[in-house]
Design a protein around this motif. Structure first.
Motif, PDB file in Angstrom:
ATOM      1  N   ASP A 185       0.835  -1.205   0.000  1.00 43.46           N
ATOM      2  CA  ASP A 185       0.000   0.000   0.000  1.00 43.46           C
ATOM      3  C   ASP A 185       0.869   1.254   0.000  1.00 43.46           C
ATOM      4  O   ASP A 185       0.594   2.195  -0.735  1.00 43.46           O
ATOM      5  N   THR A 186       1.874   1.241   0.828  1.00 46.28           N
ATOM      6  CA  THR A 186       2.756   2.406   0.911  1.00 46.28           C
ATOM      7  C   THR A 186       3.478   2.623  -0.413  1.00 46.28           C
ATOM      8  O   THR A 186       3.581   3.762  -0.887  1.00 46.28           O
ATOM      9  N   LEU A 187       3.943   1.545  -1.015  1.00 45.42           N
ATOM     10  CA  LEU A 187       4.641   1.674  -2.296  1.00 45.42           C
ATOM     11  C   LEU A 187       3.726   2.294  -3.355  1.00 45.42           C
ATOM     12  O   LEU A 187       4.128   3.203  -4.078  1.00 45.42           O
ATOM     13  N   ARG A 188       2.490   1.812  -3.422  1.00 49.28           N
ATOM     14  CA  ARG A 188       1.547   2.384  -4.390  1.00 49.28           C
ATOM     15  C   ARG A 188       1.231   3.830  -4.034  1.00 49.28           C
ATOM     16  O   ARG A 188       1.112   4.693  -4.903  1.00 49.28           O
ATOM     17  N   TYR A 189       1.097   4.074  -2.744  1.00 47.40           N
ATOM     18  CA  TYR A 189       0.826   5.438  -2.274  1.00 47.40           C
ATOM     19  C   TYR A 189       1.956   6.383  -2.677  1.00 47.40           C
ATOM     20  O   TYR A 189       1.716   7.478  -3.189  1.00 47.40           O
ATOM     21  N   TYR A 190       3.184   5.964  -2.482  1.00 47.45           N
ATOM     22  CA  TYR A 190       4.334   6.797  -2.847  1.00 47.45           C
ATOM     23  C   TYR A 190       4.324   7.120  -4.332  1.00 47.45           C
ATOM     24  O   TYR A 190       4.672   8.221  -4.747  1.00 47.45           O
ATOM     25  N   GLU A 191       3.921   6.143  -5.113  1.00 50.96           N
ATOM     26  CA  GLU A 191       3.874   6.394  -6.551  1.00 50.96           C
ATOM     27  C   GLU A 191       2.741   7.348  -6.893  1.00 50.96           C
ATOM     28  O   GLU A 191       2.921   8.279  -7.694  1.00 50.96           O
ATOM     29  N   LYS A 192       1.618   7.141  -6.235  1.00 46.93           N
ATOM     30  CA  LYS A 192       0.451   7.988  -6.497  1.00 46.93           C
ATOM     31  C   LYS A 192       0.743   9.460  -6.245  1.00 46.93           C
ATOM     32  O   LYS A 192       0.348  10.329  -7.020  1.00 46.93           O
ATOM     33  N   ILE A 193       1.441   9.748  -5.147  1.00 47.33           N
ATOM     34  CA  ILE A 193       1.715  11.146  -4.819  1.00 47.33           C
ATOM     35  C   ILE A 193       2.960  11.669  -5.533  1.00 47.33           C
ATOM     36  O   ILE A 193       3.359  12.815  -5.349  1.00 47.33           O
ATOM     37  N   GLY A 194       3.597  10.815  -6.331  1.00 45.22           N
ATOM     38  CA  GLY A 194       4.714  11.293  -7.139  1.00 45.22           C
ATOM     39  C   GLY A 194       6.070  11.221  -6.464  1.00 45.22           C
ATOM     40  O   GLY A 194       7.039  11.809  -6.941  1.00 45.22           O
ATOM     41  N   LEU A 195       6.141  10.512  -5.370  1.00 45.88           N
ATOM     42  CA  LEU A 195       7.419  10.364  -4.690  1.00 45.88           C
ATOM     43  C   LEU A 195       8.289   9.368  -5.473  1.00 45.88           C
ATOM     44  O   LEU A 195       9.494   9.561  -5.607  1.00 45.88           O
ATOM     45  N   LEU A 196       7.639   8.353  -6.004  1.00 50.32           N
ATOM     46  CA  LEU A 196       8.280   7.468  -6.986  1.00 50.32           C
ATOM     47  C   LEU A 196       7.748   7.868  -8.360  1.00 50.32           C
ATOM     48  O   LEU A 196       6.550   8.089  -8.523  1.00 50.32           O
ATOM     49  N   SER A 197       8.637   7.962  -9.335  1.00 53.01           N
ATOM     50  CA  SER A 197       8.127   8.225 -10.681  1.00 53.01           C
ATOM     51  C   SER A 197       7.475   6.947 -11.194  1.00 53.01           C
ATOM     52  O   SER A 197       7.812   5.861 -10.747  1.00 53.01           O
ATOM     53  N   PRO A 198       6.508   7.102 -12.131  1.00 57.26           N
ATOM     54  CA  PRO A 198       5.704   5.964 -12.571  1.00 57.26           C
ATOM     55  C   PRO A 198       6.557   4.735 -12.878  1.00 57.26           C
ATOM     56  O   PRO A 198       7.468   4.788 -13.693  1.00 57.26           O
ATOM     57  N   VAL A 199       6.228   3.637 -12.219  1.00 55.50           N
ATOM     58  CA  VAL A 199       6.987   2.404 -12.365  1.00 55.50           C
ATOM     59  C   VAL A 199       6.581   1.706 -13.658  1.00 55.50           C
ATOM     60  O   VAL A 199       5.419   1.764 -14.056  1.00 55.50           O
ATOM     61  N   ASN A 200       7.536   1.086 -14.326  1.00 58.16           N
ATOM     62  CA  ASN A 200       7.239   0.294 -15.525  1.00 58.16           C
ATOM     63  C   ASN A 200       6.197  -0.782 -15.241  1.00 58.16           C
ATOM     64  O   ASN A 200       6.122  -1.290 -14.128  1.00 58.16           O
TER      65      ASN A 200
END
Lengths: 142, 142
Positions: free
Chosen positions: A15-30
């Motif tokens: 959940d946290t990993l998806r959350y980080y991506e959602k808010i742009g902390l991680l750039s969109p993962v392949n």
DNA sequence: GTAATGCCTGGAGTTGACTCTATGTCAAGA
DNA sequence: TCTTGACATAGAGTCAACTCCAGGCATTAC
């Protein structure tokens, strides 16, 4: 690498990993053709960096700002350096505070050790130890 | 001492002070006949202790537990000591983590310094510095 | 082929720790 | 006497950072 593996390896929840991506902390993962996330080495490195900064109390907001600068390229090197330096300063200050707290804790633990020792002693002597212990608590507690 | 003075002296807001009392972190403060809080020395000491523990990240929950034991008298000295020792352990661990973060920060700041230096050098030489800077960023960023 | 498992999404819910608001009392100064 | 300002309360609101849920595909295991 699938999200569950990354989760296990990093200790962050899926959940946290998806959350980080959602808010742009991680750039969109392949993604695989069926839409499943496939993390690469760079993703993992960034996750490690985020983890390290987060657990030392750096707010997500600041990380977002930092990564935004990274995206903007070399022009922003000075700005990024400034952010990191500021965080370093704050971290050093926080560590100093913690050291103070640690000292206080040590002192109190020491106090409790003494208190227990004296209570035992009073018992062996067979004295009325109620008042004595009370006195000790004045120094020791709260 | 009135609440506004305590607030000023402690750096906690009056709201926070009342909140701490409401949840039982502070035991009920004495009142004047008209119902206004009148903090005494012991209150101030406890507030200092709370402040110190809170800012190093100790949850209110744990403090509540600790103060509950204090209320229960001398029987609970061992239990209290245990709580403090546990907190000490966690604090030490947290400080170690922070030291790691600090190292990483230093390293990255150092990296940025080098990057800027090299970029400047490349400029003076007048070389095509685009690719070079790109390479540096690989080492430097995230 | 079907059931279980793991992934997906959008959005709602939770937690800890405050912080703010509405409404009211009271004491002191102009 | 009237106004101002500090104090009081109960309870609602906020904020950061997750965490959970409902409903839906896809792949794998039998």
């Amino acid at each position: 690498m699938r999200i569950s593996e990354v989760s296990e390896q990093s200790g962050l929840s899926v959940d946290t990993l998806r959350y980080y991506e959602k808010i742009g902390l991680l750039s969109p993962v392949n993604r695989t053709k069926s839409g499943i996330r496939d993390y690469n080495e760079l993703d993992l490195k960034r996750i490690d960096f985020i983890k390290c900064m987060r657990r030392s109390g750096l707010p997500i907001e600041v990380l977002l700002e930092y990564f935004a600068l990274v995206e903007q390229g070399d022009e922003t090197i000075e700005a990024r350096k400034t952010i990191l330096q500021e965080q370093r300063t704050q971290l050093v200050a926080k560590m100093a505070e913690m050291q103070e707290t640690l000292n206080l804790l040590e002192q109190k633990i020491q106090g409790y050790e003494t208190a227990v020792l004296m209570a035992e002693q009073a018992l062996t002597i067979g004295a009325n130890n109620v008042e004595t212990t009370q006195n000790m608590m004045e120094r020791v507690s709260q």
